[in-house]
Structures are given as structure tokens and as C-alpha cells.
Scaffold this active site. Structure first.
Site, PDB file in Angstrom:
ATOM      1  N   SER A 240      28.343   3.986   6.524  1.00 16.99           N
ATOM      2  CA  SER A 240      29.792   3.782   6.419  1.00 16.99           C
ATOM      3  C   SER A 240      30.218   2.381   6.007  1.00 16.99           C
ATOM      4  O   SER A 240      31.397   2.169   5.716  1.00 16.99           O
ATOM      5  CB  SER A 240      30.460   4.144   7.750  1.00 16.99           C
ATOM      6  OG  SER A 240      30.644   5.529   7.832  1.00 16.99           O
TER       7      SER A 240
ATOM      8  N   THR B  92      21.114  19.866  13.177  1.00 21.42           N
ATOM      9  CA  THR B  92      19.977  19.708  14.084  1.00 21.42           C
ATOM     10  C   THR B  92      18.914  18.857  13.408  1.00 21.42           C
ATOM     11  O   THR B  92      18.852  18.802  12.170  1.00 21.42           O
ATOM     12  CB  THR B  92      19.376  21.070  14.452  1.00 21.42           C
ATOM     13  OG1 THR B  92      18.803  21.663  13.264  1.00 21.42           O
ATOM     14  CG2 THR B  92      20.429  21.991  15.039  1.00 21.42           C
TER      15      THR B  92
ATOM     16  N   TYR C 163      39.565   7.068  13.221  1.00 20.32           N
ATOM     17  CA  TYR C 163      38.469   6.841  12.296  1.00 20.32           C
ATOM     18  C   TYR C 163      37.931   8.162  11.756  1.00 20.32           C
ATOM     19  O   TYR C 163      37.874   9.162  12.485  1.00 20.32           O
ATOM     20  CB  TYR C 163      37.336   6.078  12.988  1.00 20.32           C
ATOM     21  CG  TYR C 163      36.220   5.683  12.050  1.00 20.32           C
ATOM     22  CD1 TYR C 163      36.321   4.525  11.280  1.00 20.32           C
ATOM     23  CD2 TYR C 163      35.088   6.469  11.921  1.00 20.32           C
ATOM     24  CE1 TYR C 163      35.310   4.170  10.421  1.00 20.32           C
ATOM     25  CE2 TYR C 163      34.076   6.117  11.053  1.00 20.32           C
ATOM     26  CZ  TYR C 163      34.188   4.966  10.307  1.00 20.32           C
ATOM     27  OH  TYR C 163      33.178   4.619   9.440  1.00 20.32           O
TER      28      TYR C 163
ATOM     29  N   THR D 161      30.862  -1.230  10.838  1.00 18.65           N
ATOM     30  CA  THR D 161      29.568  -0.667  11.199  1.00 18.65           C
ATOM     31  C   THR D 161      29.289   0.548  10.323  1.00 18.65           C
ATOM     32  O   THR D 161      30.199   1.125   9.733  1.00 18.65           O
ATOM     33  CB  THR D 161      29.548  -0.229  12.671  1.00 18.65           C
ATOM     34  OG1 THR D 161      30.561   0.772  12.876  1.00 18.65           O
ATOM     35  CG2 THR D 161      29.800  -1.407  13.597  1.00 18.65           C
ATOM     36  N   GLY D 162      28.024   0.924  10.255  1.00 19.30           N
ATOM     37  CA  GLY D 162      27.659   2.088   9.463  1.00 19.30           C
ATOM     38  C   GLY D 162      26.375   2.706   9.969  1.00 19.30           C
ATOM     39  O   GLY D 162      25.555   2.022  10.587  1.00 19.30           O
TER      40      GLY D 162
END
Length: 426
Positions: A125, A188, A225, A379-380
Site C-alpha cells: 500500500s 486462505t 481506510y 504503511t504497506g
């Protein structure tokens, strides 16, 4: 718990799928959890932006006097506190208030090679900050009006019953567009490993997301967000320029800043140059887990690659006004005075919005009666990689980091908090 590497399928079949564009794997949304911190050749732009001459003062807090002395021991202790589900950590602090670089763990669980200081990693991100910068450049060139509805530029993208959704709301997370769910894409560990080379065009991701209920109905009324707004923003870049958003990022940001180790791949699933491997823990029938190497994956949305030094150079150029004129820098750093959906006193906005256009504003706790440091950053996460970049508004202290969690993206908020705290608090 002991993890053992497992063999995953060769990337050759993925590369043989006609080199067609692998677009927008849903990795931008992996970083939502980490948002909660402490407390072909393209032509030149039609109208180049005019750079500002001085660094931008973004926020009244966090003056130079509030920065503590750099503490290398605390920083090394912070990255060394990574839990066993993290295989490697890399962090860098830069600026006139001190320099430090540290690593922890291994780059490869088989060879046990150490994490390279100049290692490349996937941005997840953090790519949003680059997309926001390109969008604001287009606004400065009068090629997009941030007040115009998205529907004006992309008339068939949002459902007909949606209200007019200003372009600005895509960038500052106030659009109210719904997000993808775990039912929309493989979720998953086994499915993620098996499908990590799959193609998912941006239009497909948006179409799937807007089948869900909106978190709120009036665009601009609240902040929350999400990734869907940036999928639409990336589509808008392509509509306005005729080129992919990756090409525009490369032409407008990476090449002018000589960011040779930073790339925005469209099809290449590999990470060029030195890098730590990314892994995902896959459950075994006996109740244990084994590691699948997911270093190679669909680049898609959030698939940019960089280094701590490359992110530091980008952040420095951005806050010095080399990429955006003053009006667009103000737009970048404007936090809407709106409530944050589901917000609380424990998040950075204390219940109110804390994102500008692709950057968050965080004020850390104070000490000994002094105000805490305010930083801007992002952040990502994508599978195998979690990273971030933060800076004080005056650029006196900048932090970039990456670590490799085996539990997917956005699950190690405590480690992120420890790294940021060690860099900016006594």
C-alpha cells in the site's frame, strides 16, 4: 514452531501466459490493519509541474526541539524484537538529526544468508502514495479537477445509483466505496500460494467491490481506510494519460529522481537485485505449518519494489517540493475535518480523520511534559512483506523499514509501533 520450506510451482507457466498484463492483485487492502499506529515509452507531460523552492511545513507540532537524540541501541532492540513469525527485518533512519541502518534475521530460510542492507522489497500500500502524487501532478496540469465526480471521467465504473463521488475523496479515503471481502479473492494460505500469479484487472476488482454495501452513503462525510478508491484512482490515471499508472509513476517520479532500484512492474513477478525472500505459513494436515516462498507473485496493484534508501529519496523529494507545486502539497497534507468510521481514542486521529491524500499524520505520545513528535507517512503490506516510510515535516528525521512476516500482511502492528517509537521517542 519450526517451519520447513516447501516447493512451490515454477514461475515459468506464469511467464508463458503471453506476457499479458497481470493487474491489480488485491494486495493494497492487506495493509489496512497496519493503518492503526501508536496512539511503452510515454511522452512528456503536457504541462510540467512547478516545484516548490523550500521544504513544506506540514504541521505545527513536531518542531526540531521535540526530536529526541537518536538511539541506535533502542532501534536495534526494536527490530530484534521481531516475533518468530517474522523471518527478516531491515530499517534505516536518515536526516540531519542522525543516521542508522540495521538488519535482523535472515534473507533466506534455507541458506540462512543475512538480510541485505540494500535489499529490495515489495511496497504493498505504500504504492498509494505514489499514485496520489501522480494524481496531484495531473491536477496541477489541469488534466483532472479534484472537485469533479469520478463519474464524469469514468462514467461506467460505479453503479448508476451512486451519488456524485468527487475525485478528491478517492485520494483521502472519504469516498465511501466498499471494499473487497475474503469471498471475492483467494484468502486462505493454500489458495493464496496457488493463485499468486493470477490476473485481476483493476476494473474487475472495482466491479467486485461495489457489489457490497457502502460503509457510508455520503462521499466526503467520513473517512475510512481502504483500497477500492485507489483502484479507481489508478484507472483514472490510465484514462487521463493513455498509459498505465505504473508507466506514469516511472516517468514522472522514478526516472526524474534517478530511483534505479525502485520499479513499478506490470508483468514481471520477480524481485531484481538483492532481496530477502517473502514467505507464507501454510498449515499441514498434522497441525503444523511449513513455509511457502511467495517472493515471486503477481505485481499488480501494490506491486512496486524499492529499497529503504529509495523510499528515503522519494520521501525527501516529495517534502522538498520537487514533485508537487505548493497548492498540491497542501492538498497532499490536508486531513479532512471529519470523523473516522469506527475510530477511537486509541487510533492516530483519536476518532477523527488522520489521512491526507495517501499519507497519514501521526502524533506520538509526549515525554516529560513535552509534546510528542508528529510524523507523516504510510504503511504497506503484501504477502511476505510489510514496510513503511515516515518523516518529520522538516525532514530532520526519516524512517524507512521492511520486514517479512509469514502470516500475511498487516498482522504485526506491535512491531511497526516499536520501530516507529524507537525512531521518534526518547
Amino acid at each position: 514452531m519450526t517451519f520447513e520450506p516447501i516447493t512451490t510451482r515454477s514461475t515459468t507457466p506464469a511467464l508463458e501466459r503471453g506476457r499479458r498484463r497481470r493487474r491489480a492483485w488485491a494486495v493494497l487492502s492487506c495493509a489496512a490493519a497496519t493503518a492503526v499506529l501508536v496512539g511503452a515509452a510515454a511522452p512528456a507531460p503536457t504541462a510540467p509541474t512547478t516545484p516548490a523552492k523550500h521544504p513544506v511545513a506540514a504541521h505545527p507540532h513536531a518542531g526540531a526541539s521535540s526530536l529526541p537524540e537518536l538511539n541506535p541501541q533502542a532501534l536495534q532492540q526494536a527490530i530484534s524484537s521481531a516475533p518468530s513469525r517474522v523471518t527478516g527485518v531491515l530499517a534505516r533512519v536518515s536526516g540531519p538529526a542522525g543516521h542508522w541502518t540495521g538488519t535482523y534475521g535472515v534473507a533466506d530460510t534455507t541458506t540462512r544468508q543475512p538480510v541485505p542492507v540494500d535489499g529490495r522489497f515489495r511496497l504493498g500500500s505504500v504504492t498509494k502514495t505514489f499514485i496520489a502524487t501522480v494524481m496531484l501532478q495531473l491536477a496541477a496540469e489541469h488534466r483532472v479537477d479534484l472537485d469533479q465526480p469520478v463519474q464524469h471521467y469514468l462514467p461506467d465504473t460505479l453503479p448508476a445509483d451512486y451519488p456524485p463521488t468527487p475525485v478528491r475523496t478517492l485520494l483521502n479515503f472519504t469516498s465511501g466505496l466498499p471494499e473487497l471481502t475474503a469471498d471475492d479473492l483467494p484468502s486462505t494460505p493454500e489458495a493464496i500460494v496457488r493463485h499468486r500469479f493470477d490476473d485481476h484487472p483493476l476494473s474487475e476488482l472495482v466491479a467486485k467491490a461495489v457489489r457490497h454495501d457502502r460503509p457510508f452513503t455520503e462521499p466526503g462525510s467520513m473517512q475510512v481506510y481502504g483500497a477500492t478508491g485507489y483502484y479507481v484512482a489508478a484507472m483514472l490515471v490510465e484514462k487521463l494519460t493513455g498509459h498505465s499508472y505504473e508507466q506514469e509513476i516511472t516517468r514522472r517520479i522514478l526516472h526524474p529522481l534517478h530511483l534505479r532500484d525502485t520499479t513499478a512492474p506490470e508483468t514481471d513477478p520477480t524481485i531484481p537485485g538483492p532481496h530477502a525472500h517473502g514467505y507464507l505459513a501454510v498449515p499441514r494436515p498434522d497441525g503444523g505449518s511449513e513455509l511457502a516462498d511467495v517472493t515471486e507473485q503477481n505485481p499488480g496493484a501494490g506491486g512496486m519494489i524499492s529499497t529503504t534508501a529509495g523510499l528515503d529519496r522519494f520521501l525527501t523529494a516529495l517534502f522538498r517540493g520537487r514533485l508537487l507545486p505548493p497548492a498540491q502539497m497542501k492538498e497532499l497534507l490536508t486531513v479532512p475535518d471529519k470523523p473516522y468510521l469506527g475510530g477511537s481514542d486509541n487510533d492516530p486521529g483519536h476518532g477523527r480523520a488522520y489521512y491526507g491524500a495517501g499519507l497519514m499524520r501521526v502524533t506520538l505520545p509526549g515525554h516529560d511534559g513535552r509534546p510528542g513528535v508528529t510524523v507523516w507517512g504510510k504503511t504497506g503490506s503484501t504477502y511476505g512483506y510489510t514496510d513503511g516510510l515516515f518523516t518529520t515535516p522538516d525532514l530532520r528525521r526519516r524512517l524507512t523499514y521492511c520486514f517479512n512476516p509469514v502470516t500475511g500482511g498487516g498482522n504485526d502492528i506491535a512491531l511497526v509501533n516499536r520501530i516507529i517509537t524507537a525512531a521518534y521517542t526518547p
